[in-house]
Design a protein around this motif. Structure first.
Motif, PDB file in Angstrom:
ATOM      1  N   LEU A 111       0.829  -1.205   0.000  1.00 59.25           N
ATOM      2  CA  LEU A 111       0.000   0.000   0.000  1.00 59.25           C
ATOM      3  C   LEU A 111       0.866   1.259   0.000  1.00 59.25           C
ATOM      4  O   LEU A 111       0.548   2.247  -0.679  1.00 59.25           O
ATOM      5  CB  LEU A 111      -0.925   0.001   1.216  1.00 59.25           C
ATOM      6  CG  LEU A 111      -1.973  -1.119   1.255  1.00 59.25           C
ATOM      7  CD1 LEU A 111      -2.738  -1.078   2.576  1.00 59.25           C
ATOM      8  CD2 LEU A 111      -2.934  -1.013   0.087  1.00 59.25           C
ATOM      9  N   ALA A 112       1.975   1.223   0.735  1.00 56.26           N
ATOM     10  CA  ALA A 112       2.881   2.379   0.779  1.00 56.26           C
ATOM     11  C   ALA A 112       3.528   2.619  -0.575  1.00 56.26           C
ATOM     12  O   ALA A 112       3.621   3.763  -1.043  1.00 56.26           O
ATOM     13  CB  ALA A 112       3.951   2.165   1.848  1.00 56.26           C
ATOM     14  N   VAL A 113       3.955   1.542  -1.226  1.00 57.39           N
ATOM     15  CA  VAL A 113       4.574   1.654  -2.554  1.00 57.39           C
ATOM     16  C   VAL A 113       3.569   2.192  -3.567  1.00 57.39           C
ATOM     17  O   VAL A 113       3.907   3.008  -4.431  1.00 57.39           O
ATOM     18  CB  VAL A 113       5.135   0.293  -3.000  1.00 57.39           C
ATOM     19  CG1 VAL A 113       5.522   0.324  -4.470  1.00 57.39           C
ATOM     20  CG2 VAL A 113       6.344  -0.084  -2.157  1.00 57.39           C
ATOM     21  N   CYS A 114       2.322   1.754  -3.465  1.00 60.90           N
ATOM     22  CA  CYS A 114       1.286   2.190  -4.407  1.00 60.90           C
ATOM     23  C   CYS A 114       1.140   3.711  -4.406  1.00 60.90           C
ATOM     24  O   CYS A 114       0.920   4.322  -5.455  1.00 60.90           O
ATOM     25  CB  CYS A 114      -0.057   1.552  -4.053  1.00 60.90           C
ATOM     26  SG  CYS A 114      -0.169  -0.196  -4.477  1.00 60.90           S
ATOM     27  N   ARG A 115       1.261   4.326  -3.236  1.00 62.54           N
ATOM     28  CA  ARG A 115       1.086   5.777  -3.152  1.00 62.54           C
ATOM     29  C   ARG A 115       2.230   6.532  -3.813  1.00 62.54           C
ATOM     30  O   ARG A 115       2.136   7.751  -4.020  1.00 62.54           O
ATOM     31  CB  ARG A 115       0.977   6.216  -1.681  1.00 62.54           C
ATOM     32  CG  ARG A 115      -0.216   5.669  -0.960  1.00 62.54           C
ATOM     33  CD  ARG A 115      -1.508   5.928  -1.703  1.00 62.54           C
ATOM     34  NE  ARG A 115      -1.803   7.342  -1.859  1.00 62.54           N
ATOM     35  CZ  ARG A 115      -2.637   7.837  -2.764  1.00 62.54           C
ATOM     36  NH1 ARG A 115      -3.237   7.043  -3.628  1.00 62.54           N
ATOM     37  NH2 ARG A 115      -2.867   9.129  -2.841  1.00 62.54           N
ATOM     38  N   MET A 116       3.313   5.866  -4.163  1.00 64.00           N
ATOM     39  CA  MET A 116       4.452   6.524  -4.793  1.00 64.00           C
ATOM     40  C   MET A 116       4.514   6.296  -6.299  1.00 64.00           C
ATOM     41  O   MET A 116       5.455   6.735  -6.959  1.00 64.00           O
ATOM     42  CB  MET A 116       5.750   6.047  -4.130  1.00 64.00           C
ATOM     43  CG  MET A 116       5.908   6.509  -2.698  1.00 64.00           C
ATOM     44  SD  MET A 116       7.463   5.970  -1.934  1.00 64.00           S
ATOM     45  CE  MET A 116       6.977   4.386  -1.256  1.00 64.00           C
ATOM     46  N   ARG A 117       3.509   5.608  -6.843  1.00 67.63           N
ATOM     47  CA  ARG A 117       3.538   5.341  -8.281  1.00 67.63           C
ATOM     48  C   ARG A 117       3.283   6.612  -9.082  1.00 67.63           C
ATOM     49  O   ARG A 117       2.432   7.430  -8.735  1.00 67.63           O
ATOM     50  CB  ARG A 117       2.471   4.296  -8.653  1.00 67.63           C
ATOM     51  CG  ARG A 117       2.746   2.920  -8.067  1.00 67.63           C
ATOM     52  CD  ARG A 117       1.663   1.929  -8.490  1.00 67.63           C
ATOM     53  NE  ARG A 117       0.346   2.397  -8.114  1.00 67.63           N
ATOM     54  CZ  ARG A 117      -0.712   2.417  -8.928  1.00 67.63           C
ATOM     55  NH1 ARG A 117      -0.595   2.007 -10.165  1.00 67.63           N
ATOM     56  NH2 ARG A 117      -1.882   2.838  -8.492  1.00 67.63           N
TER      57      ARG A 117
END
Length: 208
Positions: free
Chosen positions: A192-198
């Motif tokens: 979920l954290a990585v998704c916000r940086m896409r």
């Protein structure tokens, strides 16, 4: 330079029966209350205490078919005598407002959403597919037996279905192995954290 605006993520979560998906979702949502569920449509009757538009959009067969024919659903299924579907408009409204949506659905539903994502640029940019898997089939069988709600024949059928479903794991972006609940929840939290940086969910061009 304008302020950077982000759209929401569409987290499509699925896995075979008995893998512990619902428990994992409940655990993760306790730390991420911002994750929203879309309101699905159904043709079943409203139950006492349910509210139309909050629990479900309650539709008759004719209206459900009309919406289905017009391409209104991201995914739909018939379960026993009733039909269920996820409205594209329900999801897009949240994504465009920067709110992330979690869809806890079966693998057939995820396959339908993948087809939509491949054809629809906006859905494709937001969608992230996560499969929850057991450490092995023996562990899955143990969990199914511990539920004590199914016969040996039913368990055998579920294991056969799980083998077929797990064979398609490469169509997903991420795998989370649910062996230990705390570890699996931590892994999903990282996704979920990585998704916000896409970059895909950045709206417009903030650097112009």
């Amino acid at each position: 330079m304008c302020k950077m605006m982000r759209g929401g993520d569409l987290i499509v979560l699925s896995g075979p029966s008995g893998v512990g998906k619902s428990t994992l979702v409940k655990k993760v949502r306790a730390f991420h209350p911002e994750l929203e569920f879309s309101v699905s449509c159904t043709t079943r009757a409203m139950r006492p205490g349910e509210i139309d538009g909050k629990d479900y959009h309650f539709l008759d067969e004719e209206e459900f078919s009309r919406r289905s024919d017009s391409g209104a659903f991201l995914e739909e299924a018939r379960i026993f005598r009733h039909r269920y579907g996820t409205l594209k408009s329900e999801v897009l409204e949240r994504l465009r407002a920067g709110r992330s949506v979690l869809l806890d659905i079966d693998l057939q539903g995820a396959k339908q959403i993948r087809a939509v994502a491949d054809a629809d640029r906006e859905i494709g940019a937001a969608a992230v597919f996560v499969m929850i898997v057991p450490p092995d089939l023996a562990a899955l069988e143990k969990r199914l037996r511990e539920r004590g709600s199914e016969s040996d024949e039913q368990i055998a059928l579920r294991l056969g279905a799980a083998r077929r479903e797990l064979a398609g794991f490469r169509t997903y972006d991420y795998l989370v192995v649910n062996d230990d609940l705390e570890t699996a929840a931590a892994d999903l939290d990282k996704i979920l954290a990585v998704c916000r940086m896409r970059t895909a969910i950045v709206q417009g061009d903030p650097f112009v």
